[in-house]
Structure formats: C-alpha cells, structure tokens
Enzyme design. Structure first.
Site, PDB file in Angstrom:
ATOM      1  N   GLU A  59       3.764   9.947   6.780  1.00 50.45           N
ATOM      2  CA  GLU A  59       2.130   9.815   6.563  1.00 50.45           C
ATOM      3  C   GLU A  59       1.375   8.894   7.811  1.00 50.45           C
ATOM      4  O   GLU A  59       2.673   7.476   7.554  1.00 50.45           O
ATOM      5  CB  GLU A  59       1.476   9.204   5.176  1.00 50.45           C
ATOM      6  CG  GLU A  59       1.570   9.484   4.534  1.00 50.45           C
ATOM      7  CD  GLU A  59       1.913   9.536   2.811  1.00 50.45           C
ATOM      8  OE1 GLU A  59       1.483  10.069   1.378  1.00 50.45           O
ATOM      9  OE2 GLU A  59       0.702   8.605   2.634  1.00 50.45           O
ATOM     10  N   ASP A  83      -8.702   0.789   0.855  1.00 47.28           N
ATOM     11  CA  ASP A  83      -7.372  -0.131   1.068  1.00 47.28           C
ATOM     12  C   ASP A  83      -7.054  -1.665   0.560  1.00 47.28           C
ATOM     13  O   ASP A  83      -8.311  -1.683   0.651  1.00 47.28           O
ATOM     14  CB  ASP A  83      -6.952   0.135   2.156  1.00 47.28           C
ATOM     15  CG  ASP A  83      -6.049   1.877   2.853  1.00 47.28           C
ATOM     16  OD1 ASP A  83      -4.975   1.286   2.103  1.00 47.28           O
ATOM     17  OD2 ASP A  83      -7.259   2.346   3.707  1.00 47.28           O
ATOM     18  N   TYR A 118      -0.804  13.936  -3.998  1.00 47.66           N
ATOM     19  CA  TYR A 118      -1.001  12.678  -4.234  1.00 47.66           C
ATOM     20  C   TYR A 118      -1.239  12.108  -5.318  1.00 47.66           C
ATOM     21  O   TYR A 118      -2.170  11.966  -5.463  1.00 47.66           O
ATOM     22  CB  TYR A 118      -1.261  12.442  -3.169  1.00 47.66           C
ATOM     23  CG  TYR A 118      -1.080  10.931  -2.249  1.00 47.66           C
ATOM     24  CD1 TYR A 118      -1.129   9.367  -3.663  1.00 47.66           C
ATOM     25  CD2 TYR A 118      -0.489  10.354  -1.712  1.00 47.66           C
ATOM     26  CE1 TYR A 118      -0.652   8.278  -3.187  1.00 47.66           C
ATOM     27  CE2 TYR A 118      -0.482   8.594  -1.106  1.00 47.66           C
ATOM     28  CZ  TYR A 118      -0.659   7.887  -1.693  1.00 47.66           C
ATOM     29  OH  TYR A 118      -0.605   6.329  -1.762  1.00 47.66           O
TER      30      TYR A 118
END
Lengths: 423, 279
Positions: B50, B61, B176
């Site tokens: 990734e 994040d 994911y």
C-alpha cells in the site's frame, strides 16, 4: 411518526430554493457525505434522529423555551442611526444616491456573545435525545467553543474542545472562559494550529469514541446532515429579521449582509429570504492581506471546488489538491473552506459573495465602536466594512440588514496589538 | 480479467499463507528513499504494497502517518510523483500488487478520469480512499472498477450486518477490516475480536479479508495472520522510517536496509503464523 411520514414532510417544499439538500445531502454538486466508514453509520443515525426531532413539536418547544429564557431571544433589530447618517454624508460628498437605511440584527446580545449558541442549543438537545453522554467540538475564535461549553455546563455533559495553538494564543480570554465552564480544551499543534486542524482532530476523536460521543460541529459544514441541521438551528436569525422588519417598515429588507467563515451566521440570516427575489443577499469573506497576496480566507473568490471535512465545497487548495492555510485577522473566519450551501448559492447566483481585508475590518471595528457604542467582533466587522462601501451607493429608501453576529470583547487585546497600542 | 491483487491472494491461498501487506507514504521523507523501499519490500516479504498518497489533512490517520504525509509534502511530494514512483517500481517488478491509499481531494482535483488513466498506465492495481463510503460510489469507485482497478473498501467495527452488504457490494481485490474504532497506529486489536469480525465478514463475501490498524510487532502480526487472510502494517513501518531521519531532515546512510530488516521481521511473523497453525 414513521420514517416514510418524516420523509414526506421534508419533500413538501418543491420548487423552492429552500428545499435543499437532496436525500444524499447535496446542494447541486456540493455537500454529500465524504467520511470514513467508521463514521458513516453514525452520520446516518444522526440524519434519522434529526429528521424525527425536526418533526416533533415537543423538540421545537424545548428549543423555543431555552432560546427565550436562557439565550435571551429574540435579538433586537436595531436601526443604526448614526452609522446610517455617517454613510449618508459620505454618499452626498461622493455623489452617491443618498445612502441606505441600515439595521443591525443584534445577535451579539445573545448569551455567550454570538450567534453560535443558537446552533449549540439545538444540537445538544438532539444529542441528549440520542442518548449521547460526551460532547466534542472544534473552535477557531473560541465563540463556538464557549457556546458548546456553556450548553454542556447547563445540561451536565462532559465537554472536550479542540482548538489550534495559534488560535489559543490570539483568543486567550475565550480559552479561559471555556475552562471556567468546565470544558477540557485540547491544543492542536498539527498544520498551522487553526480551525481546520482543530476540525481534523475532533474527527479523529469522534472516530475513536463512536459509542458515546456526539460531535457538535459549529458551522454549516461537515457531512450531511450537519450543513442543513446547523442552518436550520441558525435560521431563527433570518426568521426573526423578517418578522421584525415587517413590523418596523411594513416590508421586506432590500438587502441582507453577513460575514462568512464556514458561514453559519450568514446561512441563518439568508435562508428564510432565499425565496424572496427582491432581497439581495451578500456574503462577505475574509480577504486577509488582500486576495492578490494569496494570504486570505476567501474560499469562493480565491478557491475551487474540492472535498474536505465530509463535504464537497469551495476550498483553498494548491495545484496538487493539497489544502492551503488561510489567513485572516479574525480567527473565526480563518477556515480554508465554506459551507456547501454557500458554494451552491454562489454558483446559482442567488447570493453575491464579496470580501473585506484585515485593514478594512479593523477600520469598521473602530467606526462601529465610535458611532454606535457597539464593539463588534472582528468577524462581523468584515460585513460592516462591506456595508460602509455599499450603503452610500444606494438610495435612502433601501433597507439593509447586517448581522452583527458577535461582540468584540474577545478581540480587544488582539485589536490593540494590531493598532500598536500597549495595554 | 484477473488483476495482480487477485492473482496474489489466490496464490497465497493455495500456499496456505496469509498476506503481509505493508504501508509506506510516497515521498517520505523523499522520493529516492521511497523508491529504495519499494524496490526492497517484495524481497523483505511484502506480498502487497500500500502506497500512501500524501494529503495535508489525513483525518483518519494518527500522529505517525500524519507526520509522514507532512514530511513528504515538505519535500515536494505530489500525486504526479506518487504515480512516477509506481512506474519506476514496475520497471523491475511486475507481480507485486500496488494499492494507492489516501483521501479523495487530490484525486478529485486532478480529475477522476485523468487520475485513473495515469494510475493504470503507471501500474497501480487498486485504490483505498478513506473518505469515500459506498454512499459516494459514483464518484470514484464505479469509474475505477470500470477502468479495471480494484476498489478496496474498509469495513469497521461500526459496520453492522445490515450495512455490510452495501459496503461489500462494489468491493473487489480484498476487504480491509479496520480492527478498531479509531485512527491508524493507535490501540492494538484483540485477536479474539478480530477472529469473530473476520468470520462475520466472510459470511457475506468470498473476498479475502486483510486486517489492519494498530499492528505494531511481529507477534501481533502473527496473531492477526492466524485469524485473517492478511495483516496490514503501516504506522510501525512509518515509525521505523521516522527513526532514520536526522535533525537535518535527511535519512541516515543505510536507512533503507535497516527499515527493510524490520519489515523482514514482521513478514516472518506473518508467514510463520499460518504454517504453525497448519502443522
């Protein structure tokens, strides 16, 4: 009410500029729900909860009661006589048309000193209906942080406010106010430490504490339903203005003016007038040091469409789609985006968006203090700066309303600093 | 058409192994370091790469990846250069799948059609775009699928059974699973919860399920690899890169080798796990 009935209520205003957003939270191409999957179920829950609350007379009654007895609404519509006179003199000297009659919508008289409380009250009552037990918020100038801390104190909920370190420095009195009210103020150092960074950090908190936490967004931005919901809670400004103007002058105003960062006070004033074509609508963005310098916060004048903080709207960004930091003397306008409904009103041409520089706002700040005995916040000082330019070009029978959305106590130290005065 | 991603997961399945998925940010702290890492990752044991597309406002994040984005952007990273990195990597590796991960605005700003064309040309296999939930599928997901790219969706602990089909509908390549409610690099997942979640997702899809967020050590990676079809490690690798950056903002000599050595240990954890379980 069933979901179906609630949905049909929201569809009753077809062919109106006031019927947006659509089911997907879009105003034209703007708005939407651009959030991480973790938040998406929460955003959908919130949408449903808000639609039910909106259709529940008991919810509205609760808001009305608190608006009257706690906030002090309605706020006055005040004829700014000396400012009007001053600008009429300017008009006659410059060969203008006589000079408009200027009214202030006095939302700076609300409890906590700005329009922000209108929205906080609605959202905290909704949060409690949803069984949430912890409130988070972002703040720039600190006005939304103070208003959030205030309603949290009033209803006994813990409150965490994210605030950029740059803003903490220039809005110290508000930081102390929030702490007095029992809120925890968390400094945000990422980026330039302003409103956008505070919003990122609040989103990170929300995504971590999804179970019990309600994110109380302070402006008409974020994922659907926030832009529409915050607008609805702020629309009391425009609705009162309409009624008060009818009582005072027997007709609608000819123009309404408000400053815009994210654009919540402006949306609240504008929305009830969108279907009245005779009313001209002006939003005033912060031009900072001048749009040509690149150091400004005028997303519509100096930006382009993009996706940030859950919605598509006009943003300040570079050629790679990276978000640029804004600049404004006013912490409350220092945001590189704007509410999506404003982007839509801009593109459709229903509202006109203009700008005022730091310098012009400082001048208007002093003018208002000296002529009307009202120290305005630096945010509405931008709106006033535009009023001082526009009003002299208009005839005497032109009725203009400017939203005086906040008071300037919080800005006194910063303004002294800018004027080179040592306190 | 079978994509590199689909081939890789099929291959791993037949070998009874879990995939080791690594994340690094493009251009962190500079173009050459990233290219060195990319070229070394497959040999260090990465099955899928990734590559983070730097963004000024990475809302999902944690501090590690935020800082990596900022380092990259300070040193001139851009979407153009991210795609150039993939193109250069493809000169020597035509089998390791590359998934670009990031946020929508830099893609939207380039223009979806232009971006898709350039990404395919460079040799990208899939996309993970954090702020595009299924409700916004017509923006990028559907055009990407039509263009032949895999669009990998995140499923989270808040994605309940009622919502899961909508999340999986236009997902391809792999799913994911974000093992915690939170940001990248924060709390570590509980293996038991992960196992249950993977089972739940597999009740709705035949796609492989990789698990990420909060995996920091070879032991944790091994645990996750026993429960899922793949383990994703990002922040821990990004932190290893950050440790190699001196006060002058440049990487120290031998940095790429040392980071790859760390990646190798994580890979051993993942690859040993399934074998141990099978024996």
């Amino acid at each position: 009410m069933t979901d179906k009935e609630v949905a049909s209520v929201s569809l009753t205003k077809a062919n109106s500029l006031r019927s947006g957003p659509d089911e997907r939270g879009r105003f034209g191409i703007f708005g939407g729900r651009f959030v991480a999957e973790t938040l998406m179920p929460l955003v959908l829950d919130l949408d449903k909860a808000y639609r039910h609350a909106k259709a529940d007379p008991a919810f509205q009654a609760q808001i009305d009661y608190m608006q009257r007895d706690y906030v002090g609404r309605e706020s006055p519509l005040y004829f700014a006589e000396r400012l009007t006179g001053h600008l009429r003199e300017k008009s006659s000297v410059s060969g203008g048309k006589g000079g408009a009659k200027i009214y202030f919508k006095r939302d700076e008289l609300n409890h906590t000193g700005s329009h922000k409380i209108n929205n906080c009250l609605g959202q905290i009552l909704l949060a409690m209906r949803m069984g949430k037990t912890r409130i988070i918020a972002e703040t720039g100038a600190g006005q939304h942080g103070v208003a959030t801390a205030t309603v949290c104190a009033r209803f006994g909920l813990p409150c965490v406010v994210y605030m950029g370190t740059t803003d903490i420095e220039r809005q110290k009195p508000n930081v102390f106010r929030m702490k007095l009210l029992g809120a925890e103020v968390i400094p945000v150092t990422s980026g330039t430490g302003t409103l956008k960074d505070a919003m990122n950090e609040a989103l990170r908190d929300w995504v971590t504490n999804v179970e019990n936490t309600y994110y109380l967004i302070g402006t008409v931005a974020g994922p659907h339903p926030y832009p529409a919901m915050v607008r609805d809670f702020q629309s009391v400004i425009g609705e009162e203005t309409k009624r008060q103007m009818m009582e005072r002058e027997g007709r609608l105003p000819d123009s309404v003016v408000a400053c815009i960062g994210g654009g919540s006070n402006a949306m609240g004033l504008f929305h009830p007038f969108l279907d009245d074509p005779s009313v001209k609508i002006y939003g005033v963005e912060a031009a900072g040091k001048g749009i040509e310098t690149g150091e400004h916060c005028a997303s519509l004048k100096g930006g382009s469409p993009g996706v940030l903080h859950g919605n598509r709207t006009y943003l300040l960004q570079d050629e790679d789609g990276q978000i640029k930091d804004g600049h404004s003397i006013s912490a409350g306008l220092d945001y590189p985006g704007i509410g999506p409904e404003h982007s839509w009103l801009h593109e459709t041409g229903r509202a006109e968006y203009v700008s005022a520089t730091d310098r012009e706002a400082l001048d208007a700040f002093q003018l208002c203090s000296q002529l009307e005995g009202i120290i305005p916040a630096l945010e509405p000082a931008h709106a006033l700066a535009f009023v001082t330019k526009l009003a002299p070009t208009l005839p005497k029978d032109h009725l203009m309303v400017m939203n005086l959305c906040g008071r300037g106590d919080k800005d006194v130290f910063a303004v002294a600093d800018h004027l080179g005065v040592t306190l | 058409m079978t994509t590199r991603l689909e081939k890789r997961f099929a291959q791993l399945k037949s070998q009874g192994r879990a995939a080791f998925v690594t994340f690094i940010t493009a251009g962190d702290p500079d173009f050459d370091t990233t290219l060195g890492l990319l070229n070394g990752l497959p040999a260090a044991g990465a099955d899928v790469i990734e590559l983070g597309m730097p963004f000024t406002d990475p809302m999902a994040d944690g501090p590690s990846i935020q800082a990596s984005s900022q380092r990259a952007l300070r040193n001139g990273a851009s979407m153009k250069k991210t795609l150039e990195l993939v193109r250069r990597f493809r000169e020597s590796d035509n089998s390791t799948p590359i998934v670009l991960m990031g946020y929508y605005n830099p893609i939207y700003h380039m223009g979806v059609e232009t971006f898709l064309g350039r990404a395919i040309e460079a040799g990208v296999d899939g996309l993970i775009v954090v702020d595009l939930p299924p409700e916004e599928d017509d923006e990028l997901c559907v055009p990407a699928m039509k263009a032949g790219l895999n669009f990998i969706r995140l499923a989270t602990p808040t994605t309940d059974d009622k919502r899961l089909p909508a999340v999986l509908a236009n997902t391809s390549g792999f799913v994911y699973y974000v093992s915690i409610t939170g940001i990248t690099g924060s709390a570590s997942p509980q293996a038991r919860n992960v196992e249950a979640a993977v089972k739940r997702i597999k009740g709705h899809t035949d796609l492989p399920v990789a698990v990420g967020f909060g995996i920091k050590t070879p032991e944790q990676a091994a645990e996750i690899a026993r429960a899922a079809d793949g383990a994703v490690v990002g922040s821990a690798i990004v932190d290893a890169i950050a440790r190699e950056i001196g006060t002058d903002g440049r990487v120290t000599p031998g940095a790429v080798e040392r980071v790859l050595e760390f990646v190798g240990k994580l890979a051993d954890g993942v690859h040993a796990a399934r074998k141990a379980a099978a024996e």
